[in-house]
Design a protein around this motif. Sequence first.
Motif, PDB file in Angstrom:
ATOM      1  N   PHE A  90       0.859  -1.185   0.000  1.00  0.00           N
ATOM      2  CA  PHE A  90       0.000   0.000   0.000  1.00  0.00           C
ATOM      3  C   PHE A  90       0.891   1.229   0.000  1.00  0.00           C
ATOM      4  CE2 PHE A  90      -2.185   3.466   2.175  1.00  0.00           C
ATOM      5  CZ  PHE A  90      -3.375   3.521   1.469  1.00  0.00           C
ATOM      6  N   CYS A  92       0.549   5.231   0.213  1.00  0.00           N
ATOM      7  CA  CYS A  92      -0.284   6.408   0.452  1.00  0.00           C
ATOM      8  C   CYS A  92       0.104   7.480  -0.560  1.00  0.00           C
ATOM      9  CB  CYS A  92      -0.071   6.928   1.873  1.00  0.00           C
ATOM     10  SG  CYS A  92      -0.979   8.453   2.225  1.00  0.00           S
ATOM     11  N   ILE A 114      -6.387   5.967   7.390  1.00  0.00           N
ATOM     12  CA  ILE A 114      -6.372   4.892   6.386  1.00  0.00           C
ATOM     13  C   ILE A 114      -4.937   4.436   6.134  1.00  0.00           C
ATOM     14  CG2 ILE A 114      -6.799   4.362   3.949  1.00  0.00           C
ATOM     15  CD1 ILE A 114      -9.360   6.133   4.278  1.00  0.00           C
ATOM     16  N   SER A 115      -4.042   5.382   5.976  1.00  0.00           N
ATOM     17  CA  SER A 115      -2.642   5.031   5.748  1.00  0.00           C
ATOM     18  C   SER A 115      -2.086   4.243   6.929  1.00  0.00           C
ATOM     19  CB  SER A 115      -1.814   6.299   5.519  1.00  0.00           C
ATOM     20  OG  SER A 115      -0.471   5.972   5.267  1.00  0.00           O
ATOM     21  N   THR A 117      -3.781   2.447   9.139  1.00  0.00           N
ATOM     22  CA  THR A 117      -4.434   1.130   9.180  1.00  0.00           C
ATOM     23  C   THR A 117      -3.777   0.167   8.203  1.00  0.00           C
ATOM     24  OG1 THR A 117      -6.544   2.069   9.867  1.00  0.00           O
ATOM     25  CG2 THR A 117      -6.622  -0.079   8.765  1.00  0.00           C
ATOM     26  N   MET A 118      -3.564   0.644   6.987  1.00  0.00           N
ATOM     27  CA  MET A 118      -2.957  -0.217   5.974  1.00  0.00           C
ATOM     28  C   MET A 118      -1.524  -0.578   6.348  1.00  0.00           C
ATOM     29  SD  MET A 118      -5.426  -0.818   4.001  1.00  0.00           S
ATOM     30  CE  MET A 118      -4.659  -1.601   2.593  1.00  0.00           C
ATOM     31  N   ARG A 119      -0.786   0.349   6.910  1.00  0.00           N
ATOM     32  CA  ARG A 119       0.594   0.088   7.321  1.00  0.00           C
ATOM     33  C   ARG A 119       0.640  -0.952   8.431  1.00  0.00           C
ATOM     34  NH1 ARG A 119       5.211  -0.928   5.591  1.00  0.00           N
ATOM     35  NH2 ARG A 119       6.836  -0.513   7.064  1.00  0.00           N
ATOM     36  N   GLU A 122      -0.032  -4.338   6.909  1.00  0.00           N
ATOM     37  CA  GLU A 122       1.121  -4.840   6.156  1.00  0.00           C
ATOM     38  C   GLU A 122       2.238  -5.297   7.087  1.00  0.00           C
ATOM     39  OE1 GLU A 122       4.104  -3.952   2.500  1.00  0.00           O
ATOM     40  OE2 GLU A 122       2.229  -2.854   2.649  1.00  0.00           O
TER      41      GLU A 122
END
Length: 161
Positions: A90, A92, A114-115, A117-119, A122
Amino acid sequence: MRMSEGVEWALHTCANLAWVEPGDAVPAARLAAVFGLPAAYLNKQLQALARAGILTSTSGPRGGFRLARAPEAISALDVVVAIEGAEDAFRCARILADSPWGDPAVDYRATCAISQTMRRAELAWRRELAGQSIADIVGAVERRNPGTGERLRRWLTAARA
């Protein structure tokens, strides 16, 4: 997240090579034949693993590929990174900076929910892969299907004897 089929092929091949006697090399064509894979394409994956220091290759009539390190020292993440690269899944793009309330000076990679959460997701995925070695995978296969390693070792090396 979608990975190329090369990751699956590379993981299976590393597990298969873990059963081969240390020092024995197996030709790419023989490794490909285990699963009916195209040898030329598998060879590209094997070359990537060699560049990453996971495999070594030897040319010549007794040549082929073998693990460069002990199976315990090769993680599933090592293999994934060798095939797919180390780039984050992901990325950003900081689109919040372009929103009506955005501030181009803000690093939204560090503040965007969001960034973040995705980090976190991952990092959890990478930790799990880093915590599983080729030896762990081989052990799980042997527990589920005793004798697999011996049968595979004999099959891979039969043409070499």
